[in-house]
Design an enzyme around this catalytic site. Structure first.
Site, PDB file in Angstrom:
ATOM      1  N   ARG A 257      -1.635  -4.601  -7.650  1.00 27.73           N
ATOM      2  CA  ARG A 257      -1.753  -3.797  -8.866  1.00 27.73           C
ATOM      3  C   ARG A 257      -0.421  -3.320  -9.463  1.00 27.73           C
ATOM      4  NH1 ARG A 257      -5.328   0.921  -8.764  1.00 27.73           N
ATOM      5  NH2 ARG A 257      -6.140   0.283 -10.755  1.00 27.73           N
ATOM      6  N   ASN A 263       9.591  -5.155  -8.307  1.00 28.05           N
ATOM      7  CA  ASN A 263       8.941  -5.058  -6.995  1.00 28.05           C
ATOM      8  C   ASN A 263       8.975  -6.371  -6.216  1.00 28.05           C
ATOM      9  OD1 ASN A 263       8.339  -2.366  -7.262  1.00 28.05           O
ATOM     10  ND2 ASN A 263       6.302  -2.700  -8.098  1.00 28.05           N
ATOM     11  N   ASP A 276       6.538  -2.411  -2.458  1.00 22.79           N
ATOM     12  CA  ASP A 276       5.866  -1.263  -3.077  1.00 22.79           C
ATOM     13  C   ASP A 276       4.346  -1.424  -3.189  1.00 22.79           C
ATOM     14  OD1 ASP A 276       5.190   1.050  -4.302  1.00 22.79           O
ATOM     15  OD2 ASP A 276       6.631   0.896  -5.942  1.00 22.79           O
TER      16      ASP A 276
END
Length: 432
Positions: A257, A263, A276
């Site tokens: 998500r 990330n 993350d």
């Protein structure tokens, strides 16, 4: 498949074959046989010391459950037990493939996320840590990042290896934030693999935090800042590794998500790692977080803005925007600000920004970022197959002939040239 415990043999699967005489060897359920895959599913507590046995029909159909149980009672050594089962099947006249696999549960791990969340009551937050301080065996090197709901320290272990300690600020008494931190650790343990940060076992922990390994390298956002749009060969390599990682997550029932260049870490060891898991979601475990709008607006799928439940297609949309951005430096629907209610129509083709792209590539990206989720790739593996089957020789990019790329312009130019030539000829004839 059988379960073997306290001298009792329990069959836990059935053979999916036709029962009619002479048809028992014909499978009625197999991968690729039907449009849908139906799974047998059993749920129950694991016990230390119990065994699971997997046998091909060359063994179980020949020996029968009674003989199988008798052999397991005689042989406590796993290796000897499976060898005896296979040899007994051959001696009993088995003409079929005879295979046996036996595993024993020696120790149960920290069972579930629920167990981890129970520990919330037991663990206080760490006090503010100072550089040079030793805390529960960790040597604090520096404070790397701090926000209202997260605190990240760089620490070294007893061998001087670098790790990252993640906890919450002391003033953060938010139970949701504490649950999110433990969920994050649980997700990382569940997806253990080269494409994700390694989590430290941390058995002597007395406070609410977790420790993951620090890797030298740079995020794809930093890489893009340094060199701009990625060369095709490098982009393809990153795309394939990212899709493998996301596919692994989805097979573990975890939705990230928040996939975006910031990330994704390209390590100095050459590995691509997904970082993350603060917004990650697992059906049945994170329902209280399902309504939260995830991540960064430009990478969020249209249906998430409309409040739909998280899905694998939403993750694949984020992958699509990420790969589109790394290739072009733009977003398929333009940049979306946090306060906007975006409208999604047709994504801009990546070939507008990169005319050097082979023909299949903009099409594959457009399918990934289409506004209608049902038209996207169903799984990461499906998209990966498209990438792997694409003609790799096209990556050296032989430009297509102008007639193929711009047929209208070519014919317009030829028509204009022909008209000019005719006028010149006409002028010449009139004056001679």
């Amino acid at each position: 498949a059988y379960r073997w415990l306290d001298g009792e043999l329990q069959r836990i699967s059935e053979d999916h074959v036709w029962e009619q005489p002479g048809m028992q060897h014909v499978l009625k359920r197999a991968l690729g046989l039907d449009q849908h895959l139906v799974l047998d599913f059993l749920d129950g507590p694991l016990r230390e010391g119990e065994c699971f046995l997997l046998l091909s029909d060359g063994v179980w159909a020949t020996l029968g459950d009674h003989s199988i149980g008798a052999i397991l009672r005689e042989q406590s050594d796993l290796e000897l037990a499976v060898n005896t089962l296979v040899n007994a099947a051959h001696l009993a006249g088995s003409q079929d493939n005879a295979s046996a696999l036996l595993v024993r549960i020696d120790q149960l791990g920290a069972a579930t996320l629920g167990d981890a969340l129970v520990q919330l009551q037991q663990w206080p937050l760490p006090p503010p840590l100072k550089v040079g301080q030793t805390f529960e065996g960790w040597q604090v090197q520096s404070v790397l990042a701090q926000s209202r709901q997260s605190l990240l320290y760089r620490v070294h272990d007893a061998q001087g290896q670098p790790w990252l300690l993640k906890t919450l600020p002391l003033r953060c008494d938010d139970t949701d934030a504490a649950q999110a931190l433990l969920s994050e650790e649980w997700f990382l343990r569940r997806v253990a693999g080269r494409a994700f940060p390694e989590v430290h076992a941390a058995s002597g922990r007395q406070h609410l935090y977790y420790v993951m390994r620090e890797y030298a390298g740079q995020t794809l956002a930093q890489l893009f800042q340094q060199q701009g749009p990625l060369p095709l060969a490098q982009w393809q390599s990153i795309a394939e590794r990212l899709l493998r990682a996301v596919g692994l997550l989805h097979r573990r029932q975890i939705l990230h998500r928040d996939i975006k260049p910031e990330n994704l870490l390209l390590g100095e060891d050459g590995e691509l790692r997904v970082l993350d898991f603060g917004l990650a979601y697992c059906p049945g475990l994170s329902e209280d977080r399902a309504h939260l709008l995830p991540g960064t607006p430009s990478f969020i799928a249209p249906e998430a803005f409309a409040g739909e439940q998280p899905t694998a297609q939403q993750d694949l949309y984020s992958v699509g925007v990420t790969l589109y951005y790394l290739l072009t430096g733009h977003y398929p629907y333009g940049e979306i600000e946090a306060f906007q209610r975006p409208r999604f129509s047709q994504p801009v083709s990546a070939s507008r920004y990169r005319p050097d792209l082979p023909e299949w590539l903009p099409h594959s990206l457009e399918r990934a970022v289409t506004a209608v989720s049902a038209q996207r790739y169903e799984t990461a593996e499906e998209w990966l197959l498209v990438l792997e089957q694409a003609d790799r020789r096209e990556l050296s990019v032989r430009p297509r002939p102008l007639l193929e790329r711009e047929p209208l312009k070519v014919w317009q130019t030829l028509a204009l040239a022909s008209l000019l030539l005719n006028l010149v000829l006409l002028y010449w004839l009139m004056h001679h």
